[in-house]
Design an enzyme around this catalytic site. Structure first.
Site, mmCIF file in Angstrom:
data_model
loop_
_atom_site.group_PDB
_atom_site.id
_atom_site.type_symbol
_atom_site.label_atom_id
_atom_site.label_comp_id
_atom_site.label_asym_id
_atom_site.label_seq_id
_atom_site.Cartn_x
_atom_site.Cartn_y
_atom_site.Cartn_z
ATOM 1 C CG ASP A 144 -2.173 -0.824 1.037
ATOM 2 O OD1 ASP A 144 -2.083 -1.007 -0.057
ATOM 3 O OD2 ASP A 144 -2.664 -0.942 1.551
ATOM 4 C CG HIS A 297 -2.112 -6.668 0.323
ATOM 5 N ND1 HIS A 297 -1.300 -5.344 0.886
ATOM 6 C CD2 HIS A 297 -3.361 -5.701 -0.178
ATOM 7 C CE1 HIS A 297 -1.982 -4.346 0.696
ATOM 8 N NE2 HIS A 297 -3.178 -4.563 0.051
ATOM 9 N NE ARG A 312 -6.342 0.869 2.588
ATOM 10 C CZ ARG A 312 -5.591 1.324 1.454
ATOM 11 N NH1 ARG A 312 -5.779 0.031 0.201
ATOM 12 N NH2 ARG A 312 -5.398 2.518 0.568
#
Length: 321
Positions: A144, A297, A312
């Site tokens: 991320d 991921h 999130r």
């Protein structure tokens, strides 16, 4: 089931003393309740190459400093933590996330949770013909916000509504990926730097689905390309990890284009080999907390006719080195 004390000792034994003490000292200040009783949490490693479940934790209740430190150590040790049956509000998720550092606001402002700009809605649900969240998040392997100067330390994803089938999330251990590389390849990539860009796959994703709106100029200015080392050092443990991904890494800036493409293709494949993966099958009210400095991921996908919604939060990390 291993006891928490064993987990902490195991973690300490694998770190250089200076790194371990630095990790403890770097725990950010948190609004804790010093009088809060112990919840009696334990850490149980998952039946996977990495990851652990934190047993007995209720994030709706106050945490004392000792138990917060235990969670922090477990996160460093296992890279992915699973907290089951967390019946918490978005505000409580934000408050817990913020204990680890400042939170990052995603460039997709359209999908912020109302009243909580720190929360990104990840969902395939439409209301009145419009998507309520980012429905194709995680379509490619990635870490991320690697496209930021300070990529994410970690992300927390809290299940709100889950499909009857599908919707799993896969994680791949980038420390193990690096350690398994041939020595010659380690030597080759040691000094190299790579460009990361939020726009790398953006138009491809827009063409596949309606979830992603055209970016404004202001949004484009938020996500200018950045350059990071191909191999980064975890700032709290000192371990090396691969830090390139098929989603955001566009090129190795130190190599000619053809060599860059060949090296990246090899690294992308080696980074996500099956033996490096943990596959999370979501249960109601799960919250999963992963270390973006240690893992990549991928969203395994959800059938279009089934609803999926998660919240999130993302914690700001350090400039990679």
């Amino acid at each position: 089931m291993g006891c928490l004390e064993c987990e902490v000792v195991s973690h300490a034994a694998r770190l250089p003393p200076a790194c371990f003490m630095s990790a403890l000292a770097s725990s950010p200040p948190a609004a804790i309740d010093p009088a809060a009783p112990d919840q009696g949490i334990t850490v149980r490693p998952l039946d996977a190459p990495f990851g652990a479940e934190v047993i007995g934790l209720d994030l709706a209740r106050p945490l004392n400093a000792g138990e917060f430190a235990s969670i922090h150590r477990a996160h460093l040790d296992h890279h992915v933590l699973v907290f089951r049956d967390q019946r918490i509000t978005p505000a409580q998720q934000v408050a817990f996330s913020r204990r680890f550092g400042p939170l990052q606001i995603h460039v997709q402002k359209k999908f912020q949770l109302a009243g909580h700009p720190e929360v990104l809605i990840v969902s395939n649900i439409k209301e009145n013909g419009e998507p309520i969240g980012l429905g194709d998040a995680g379509h490619f392997w990635h870490s991320d916000l690697s496209y930021k100067d300070k990529p994410s330390l970690g992300s927390l994803l809290h299940a709100q509504e889950l499909p009857a089938e599908g919707g799993d999330t896969l994680f791949a251990d980038q420390h193990a990926a690096y350690e398994a590389l041939p020595e010659a390849l380690k030597t080759t990539i040691a000094p190299l730097r790579a460009e990361h860009s939020y726009l790398a796959k953006y138009e491809e994703l827009r063409a596949r689905s309606p979830w992603r709106p055209r970016l404004t100029q202001a949004q484009l200015d938020e996500v200018k390309p950045v350059v990071h080392p191909v191999v980064r050092t975890h700032p709290e443990t000192g371990r090396k990890a691969l830090f390139v991904s098929e989603h955001f890494t566009t090129r190795i800036v130190d190599l000619p284009e053809d060599e860059s493409a060949a090296v990246l293709a090899e690294l992308f494949a080696l980074a996500v080999k099956h033996e490096l993966q943990y596959r999370h099958a979501w249960q109601p009210h799960d919250m999963v907390f992963w270390d973006n400095r240690s893992v990549q991921h991928l969203a395994a996908g959800t059938p279009d006719h089934l609803r999926r919604k998660l919240y999130r939060t993302t914690i700001e990390g350090d400039v990679p080195y």
